[in-house]
Write a protein that holds these residues in place. Structure first.
Motif, PDB file in Angstrom:
ATOM      1  N   GLY A 189       9.575  15.820   5.019  1.00  0.00           N
ATOM      2  CA  GLY A 189      10.253  15.420   6.248  1.00  0.00           C
ATOM      3  C   GLY A 189       9.870  14.004   6.648  1.00  0.00           C
ATOM      4  N   LYS A 190       9.817  13.786   7.963  1.00  0.00           N
ATOM      5  CA  LYS A 190       9.455  12.468   8.466  1.00  0.00           C
ATOM      6  C   LYS A 190       7.992  12.479   8.893  1.00  0.00           C
ATOM      7  CE  LYS A 190      14.045  11.630  10.213  1.00  0.00           C
ATOM      8  NZ  LYS A 190      14.912  11.585  11.375  1.00  0.00           N
ATOM      9  N   ALA A 191       7.286  11.407   8.601  1.00  0.00           N
ATOM     10  CA  ALA A 191       5.889  11.315   9.015  1.00  0.00           C
ATOM     11  C   ALA A 191       5.669   9.961   9.664  1.00  0.00           C
ATOM     12  CB  ALA A 191       4.965  11.485   7.813  1.00  0.00           C
ATOM     13  N   MET A 192       5.129   9.977  10.881  1.00  0.00           N
ATOM     14  CA  MET A 192       4.870   8.740  11.610  1.00  0.00           C
ATOM     15  C   MET A 192       3.417   8.718  12.051  1.00  0.00           C
ATOM     16  SD  MET A 192       8.349   8.734  13.710  1.00  0.00           S
ATOM     17  CE  MET A 192       9.172  10.084  12.933  1.00  0.00           C
ATOM     18  N   ALA A 193       2.620   7.899  11.402  1.00  0.00           N
ATOM     19  CA  ALA A 193       1.206   7.779  11.772  1.00  0.00           C
ATOM     20  C   ALA A 193       1.042   6.534  12.643  1.00  0.00           C
ATOM     21  CB  ALA A 193       0.343   7.679  10.522  1.00  0.00           C
ATOM     22  N   GLY A 194      -0.037   6.491  13.385  1.00  0.00           N
ATOM     23  CA  GLY A 194      -0.268   5.352  14.275  1.00  0.00           C
ATOM     24  C   GLY A 194       0.884   5.166  15.237  1.00  0.00           C
ATOM     25  N   ALA A 195       1.332   6.272  15.832  1.00  0.00           N
ATOM     26  CA  ALA A 195       2.548   6.226  16.645  1.00  0.00           C
ATOM     27  C   ALA A 195       2.406   5.297  17.843  1.00  0.00           C
ATOM     28  CB  ALA A 195       2.916   7.634  17.108  1.00  0.00           C
TER      29      ALA A 195
ATOM     30  N   ASN B 162      -4.253   0.778  11.514  1.00  0.00           N
ATOM     31  CA  ASN B 162      -5.175   1.291  10.502  1.00  0.00           C
ATOM     32  C   ASN B 162      -4.870   2.734  10.112  1.00  0.00           C
ATOM     33  OD1 ASN B 162      -6.835  -1.005  10.211  1.00  0.00           O
ATOM     34  ND2 ASN B 162      -7.671  -0.566  12.237  1.00  0.00           N
ATOM     35  N   ALA B 163      -3.900   3.320  10.784  1.00  0.00           N
ATOM     36  CA  ALA B 163      -3.588   4.718  10.487  1.00  0.00           C
ATOM     37  C   ALA B 163      -3.001   4.819   9.082  1.00  0.00           C
ATOM     38  CB  ALA B 163      -2.592   5.251  11.507  1.00  0.00           C
ATOM     39  N   ARG B 164      -3.177   5.973   8.473  1.00  0.00           N
ATOM     40  CA  ARG B 164      -2.642   6.198   7.127  1.00  0.00           C
ATOM     41  C   ARG B 164      -1.985   7.568   7.042  1.00  0.00           C
ATOM     42  NH1 ARG B 164      -6.925   3.887   2.717  1.00  0.00           N
ATOM     43  NH2 ARG B 164      -7.562   2.053   3.886  1.00  0.00           N
ATOM     44  N   ILE B 165      -1.189   7.724   5.997  1.00  0.00           N
ATOM     45  CA  ILE B 165      -0.566   9.017   5.718  1.00  0.00           C
ATOM     46  C   ILE B 165      -1.025   9.456   4.335  1.00  0.00           C
ATOM     47  CG2 ILE B 165       1.626  10.225   5.341  1.00  0.00           C
ATOM     48  CD1 ILE B 165       2.903   8.084   7.195  1.00  0.00           C
ATOM     49  N   PHE B 166      -1.483  10.686   4.236  1.00  0.00           N
ATOM     50  CA  PHE B 166      -1.906  11.226   2.940  1.00  0.00           C
ATOM     51  C   PHE B 166      -1.104  12.491   2.658  1.00  0.00           C
ATOM     52  CE2 PHE B 166      -5.415   9.377   5.264  1.00  0.00           C
ATOM     53  CZ  PHE B 166      -6.015   8.521   4.361  1.00  0.00           C
ATOM     54  N   SER B 167      -0.697  12.663   1.413  1.00  0.00           N
ATOM     55  CA  SER B 167      -0.047  13.924   1.067  1.00  0.00           C
ATOM     56  C   SER B 167      -0.336  14.256  -0.382  1.00  0.00           C
ATOM     57  CB  SER B 167       1.456  13.841   1.288  1.00  0.00           C
ATOM     58  OG  SER B 167       2.063  15.021   0.807  1.00  0.00           O
ATOM     59  N   LEU B 168      -0.374  15.565  -0.676  1.00  0.00           N
ATOM     60  CA  LEU B 168      -0.575  15.982  -2.063  1.00  0.00           C
ATOM     61  C   LEU B 168       0.724  15.866  -2.850  1.00  0.00           C
ATOM     62  CD1 LEU B 168      -2.958  19.029  -1.763  1.00  0.00           C
ATOM     63  CD2 LEU B 168      -3.474  16.650  -2.252  1.00  0.00           C
ATOM     64  N   CYS B 169       1.833  15.729  -2.140  1.00  0.00           N
ATOM     65  CA  CYS B 169       3.125  15.621  -2.818  1.00  0.00           C
ATOM     66  C   CYS B 169       4.026  14.815  -1.891  1.00  0.00           C
ATOM     67  CB  CYS B 169       3.679  17.021  -3.083  1.00  0.00           C
ATOM     68  SG  CYS B 169       5.310  17.018  -3.821  1.00  0.00           S
ATOM     69  N   LEU B 170       4.078  13.520  -2.144  1.00  0.00           N
ATOM     70  CA  LEU B 170       4.764  12.614  -1.213  1.00  0.00           C
ATOM     71  C   LEU B 170       6.230  12.474  -1.608  1.00  0.00           C
ATOM     72  CD1 LEU B 170       3.985  10.636   1.186  1.00  0.00           C
ATOM     73  CD2 LEU B 170       4.022   8.843  -0.537  1.00  0.00           C
ATOM     74  N   GLU B 171       7.108  13.126  -0.855  1.00  0.00           N
ATOM     75  CA  GLU B 171       8.543  12.903  -1.053  1.00  0.00           C
ATOM     76  C   GLU B 171       9.227  12.911   0.305  1.00  0.00           C
ATOM     77  OE1 GLU B 171       9.856  15.819  -3.899  1.00  0.00           O
ATOM     78  OE2 GLU B 171       8.551  17.360  -3.143  1.00  0.00           O
ATOM     79  N   PRO B 172       8.855  11.964   1.167  1.00  0.00           N
ATOM     80  CA  PRO B 172       9.303  12.018   2.560  1.00  0.00           C
ATOM     81  C   PRO B 172      10.708  11.473   2.761  1.00  0.00           C
ATOM     82  CG  PRO B 172       7.955  10.100   2.223  1.00  0.00           C
ATOM     83  CD  PRO B 172       8.046  10.782   0.896  1.00  0.00           C
ATOM     84  N   GLU B 173      11.308  11.904   3.874  1.00  0.00           N
ATOM     85  CA  GLU B 173      12.581  11.323   4.302  1.00  0.00           C
ATOM     86  C   GLU B 173      12.318   9.968   4.931  1.00  0.00           C
ATOM     87  OE1 GLU B 173      15.579  14.659   5.907  1.00  0.00           O
ATOM     88  OE2 GLU B 173      13.793  14.395   7.101  1.00  0.00           O
ATOM     89  N   LEU B 174      11.190   9.900   5.632  1.00  0.00           N
ATOM     90  CA  LEU B 174      10.840   8.654   6.310  1.00  0.00           C
ATOM     91  C   LEU B 174       9.329   8.620   6.485  1.00  0.00           C
ATOM     92  CD1 LEU B 174      12.510   7.001   9.334  1.00  0.00           C
ATOM     93  CD2 LEU B 174      10.130   7.572   9.548  1.00  0.00           C
ATOM     94  N   ILE B 175       8.748   7.447   6.251  1.00  0.00           N
ATOM     95  CA  ILE B 175       7.342   7.273   6.577  1.00  0.00           C
ATOM     96  C   ILE B 175       7.242   6.058   7.487  1.00  0.00           C
ATOM     97  CG2 ILE B 175       6.073   8.361   4.675  1.00  0.00           C
ATOM     98  CD1 ILE B 175       6.351   5.788   3.120  1.00  0.00           C
ATOM     99  N   SER B 176       6.317   6.124   8.422  1.00  0.00           N
ATOM    100  CA  SER B 176       6.161   5.009   9.344  1.00  0.00           C
ATOM    101  C   SER B 176       4.697   4.907   9.740  1.00  0.00           C
ATOM    102  CB  SER B 176       7.034   5.255  10.590  1.00  0.00           C
ATOM    103  OG  SER B 176       6.543   4.501  11.665  1.00  0.00           O
ATOM    104  N   ILE B 177       4.210   3.680   9.769  1.00  0.00           N
ATOM    105  CA  ILE B 177       2.864   3.449  10.293  1.00  0.00           C
ATOM    106  C   ILE B 177       2.974   2.348  11.333  1.00  0.00           C
ATOM    107  CG2 ILE B 177       0.553   2.578   9.762  1.00  0.00           C
ATOM    108  CD1 ILE B 177       0.720   4.086   7.148  1.00  0.00           C
ATOM    109  N   ALA B 178       2.551   2.652  12.532  1.00  0.00           N
ATOM    110  CA  ALA B 178       2.593   1.701  13.648  1.00  0.00           C
ATOM    111  C   ALA B 178       3.972   1.058  13.762  1.00  0.00           C
ATOM    112  CB  ALA B 178       1.503   0.648  13.490  1.00  0.00           C
ATOM    113  N   GLY B 179       4.999   1.846  13.527  1.00  0.00           N
ATOM    114  CA  GLY B 179       6.355   1.346  13.725  1.00  0.00           C
ATOM    115  C   GLY B 179       6.962   0.661  12.521  1.00  0.00           C
TER     116      GLY B 179
END
Lengths: 268, 271
Positions: A203-209, A214-231
């Motif tokens: 799905g969508k993942a937004m870190a550092g909203a 410095n926020a990060r996104i970690f996944s064991l299987c990265l196939e996102p619809e959307l990724i966002s860090i601090a916008g």
């Protein structure tokens, strides 16, 4: 101990209260134009009660940042803007970087003066691998809410152990988010800190909203619809490199001031 | 206490009503007193598929609004002794479906010694669908092997785990079963349909059965006979397997492999 202050009029320390120093995390509204009406209209469109994300803010304290404006620009009436901000569940409390006239106007409507933003040096990100797979992003978007003064440690990590399915949304306010089950297409995970998904992230993942670069996104299987860090975001329209698509990977922002999304495989 | 099972999917046209009719009929054929309720207020399909449309006098909404009692509204199936149908209203608006009304109907059915109550949910995620799932103990999520259907089922699964009575009151969660309908192994092999594995990888709930794509389903619904009655058809066999698995019998999946074609058929084509 009895707390009758009437019996001890000369007591130097009142027992009913105590004044202590405190700090408050804020979101900042960085003004890029001195046209207050235009700002109000845009904010209302993006976060107002009838917008797509009316619940984006939850009575968050806000500082209005004038530092990007020319100090010579005329002072505009803050009251309509304040009204709009409140309707978006924001609580304007302070102003910073304003010209003396603008600051006087702000003080007159009950806001306080906040110190100018302090640029803290970012911690150096150590190299994960000798030659990480570096992916740069072509669409870079800076949201209005960008800078955050965050000194207080947030609440502990939020842990979700149920699958997040299409239409479900989780927001880890002021903390990290750990999801132990899959995040399916159409689901949304948002955190002010890091996001860990120990399952497929589709799905969508937004870190550092709130702007934590410095926020990060970690996944064991990265196939996102959307990724966002601090916008700074990237959609699946722009496919990930095969080295990271569907693999264990992390997403972070480059620390070279360019703020590009870097997506690299996790090496075990 | 009656066990309440909702047949739901999110997407329309995937086979909810066909499944409701066959599943309820299958339960009744095993001797369990079963009621099947059409929650698709305003459209009404279940009575057609069950072949009792000419006997509908009172419907679910009449019962909810106190204009008829359950005994008057329940239609006894002609082929199965233990099966009763409660039709939806075609003339009312879906807002007539209230949570307290639905709760009372389900409670009263339980008091009439019904063992199973099958709720045929309408498509979509609005009142009708929410009401159909609200009091459920178990859910059959009907999914076709295509992306949009899987996505909608995922949405429904999210609602089952957050918007239903069991979820709101923090009781044991609804037992979810995945039923894949209109499965055509040949088209899966050709890459035109999602495979069982693809669907399960996304939804990750226990598979209760696979109903093959078949012409006998259309034939059955046009005749007003639940597909499970089409003796000898693979669809009927597949639905019977679903009932067995629902009753806790461990049965291997059938109709999931493409039939091997002979050399002549492969050379000269065929269906």
């Amino acid at each position: 101990m009895p707390s009758s202050s009437a019996g001890q009029p000369a007591s130097p320390v009142p027992v009913t209260f105590e004044i202590k120093s405190a700090q408050l995390p804020l979101v900042a509204l960085l003004l890029k134009t001195s046209d207050g009406d235009a700002v109000a209209a845009d904010v209302l469109q993006k976060f107002g009660p009838h917008s797509e994300s009316p619940d984006f803010f939850d009575h968050d304290a806000l500082v209005i940042d004038f530092s990007h404006l020319d100090p010579q620009t005329p002072v505009f009436d803050l009251v309509p803007l304040l009204k709009v901000l409140r309707s978006c569940s924001l609580v304007p409390v302070a102003v910073r970087g304003a010209s003396p006239e603008a600051m006087a106007a702000a003080l007159a409507v009950g806001l306080v003066e906040a110190p100018a933003e302090v640029h803290r040096p970012r911690p150096v990100v150590e190299a994960i691998a000798p030659e990480p797979v570096v992916e740069t992003v072509r669409e870079v978007v800076h949201e209005v809410v960008h800078e955050v003064v965050r000194e207080i440690p947030g609440p502990p990590t939020m842990v979700v152990d149920k699958p997040l399915r299409s239409g479900q949304k989780i927001y880890a306010r002021g903390c990290d988010l750990v999801v132990l089950a899959m995040v399916n297409q159409g689901a949304e995970v948002v955190a002010d800190g890091n996001i860990h998904v120990y399952a497929p992230l589709r799905g969508k993942a937004m870190a550092g909203a709130r702007g934590d670069t410095n926020a990060r996104i970690f996944s064991l299987c990265l196939e996102p619809e959307l990724i966002s860090i601090a916008g700074v975001y990237r959609t699946s329209e722009n496919p990930l490199a095969p080295e990271v698509q569907g693999k264990a990977a992390q997403v972070r922002l480059s620390n070279d001031g360019q703020e590009k999304l870097i997506i690299e495989a996790l090496r075990t | 206490m009656a066990r309440i099972i909702v047949i739901t999917s999110g997407k329309g046209g995937v086979g909810k009503t066909t499944t409701s009719a066959s599943f309820a009929t299958g339960l009744a054929m095993r001797g369990h007193k079963t009621a099947v309720i059409d929650f698709d207020v305003g459209l009404r399909n279940l009575d057609l598929i069950m072949g009792c449309e000419r006997r509908v006098v009172y419907d679910l909404i009449n019962v909810i609004q106190g204009e008829a009692n359950l005994n008057q509204a329940l239609i006894k199936d002609k082929q199965c002794d233990n099966l009763y149908v409660l039709a939806a209203s075609q003339t009312r608006d879906k807002d007539a479906l209230t949570q307290t009304g639905v709760e009372k109907v389900l409670h009263d059915l339980g008091a009439m010694d019904f063992e199973y109550i099958v709720c045929d949910s309408p498509a979509g995620i609005e009142t009708g669908a929410l009401m159909a799932m609200h009091f459920a103990d178990e859910a059959l999520v009907v999914t076709n092997p295509e992306v949009s259907s899987v996505r909608d089922s995922d949405r429904i699964l999210g609602m089952l785990s957050s918007k239903t009575k069991r979820a709101i009151e923090g009781l044991d969660p609804i037992k979810e079963h995945l039923l894949i309908t209109r499965y055509n192994p040949t088209r899966v092999d050709q890459g035109q349909m999602l495979s069982l594995e693809d669907i399960q990888d996304i939804l990750r709930i226990k598979l209760i059965g696979v109903i093959p794509e078949s012409e006998s389903v259309l034939q059955a619904s046009n005749q007003g006979v639940p597909a499970v009655h089409m003796q000898g058809s693979d669809v009927s066999e597949a639905y019977k397997d679903v009932i067995d698995r629902f009753m806790g019998v461990d049965k291997p999946m059938r109709f999931t492999e493409a039939p091997k074609q002979g050399l002549l058929k492969r050379l000269f084509g065929g269906k």
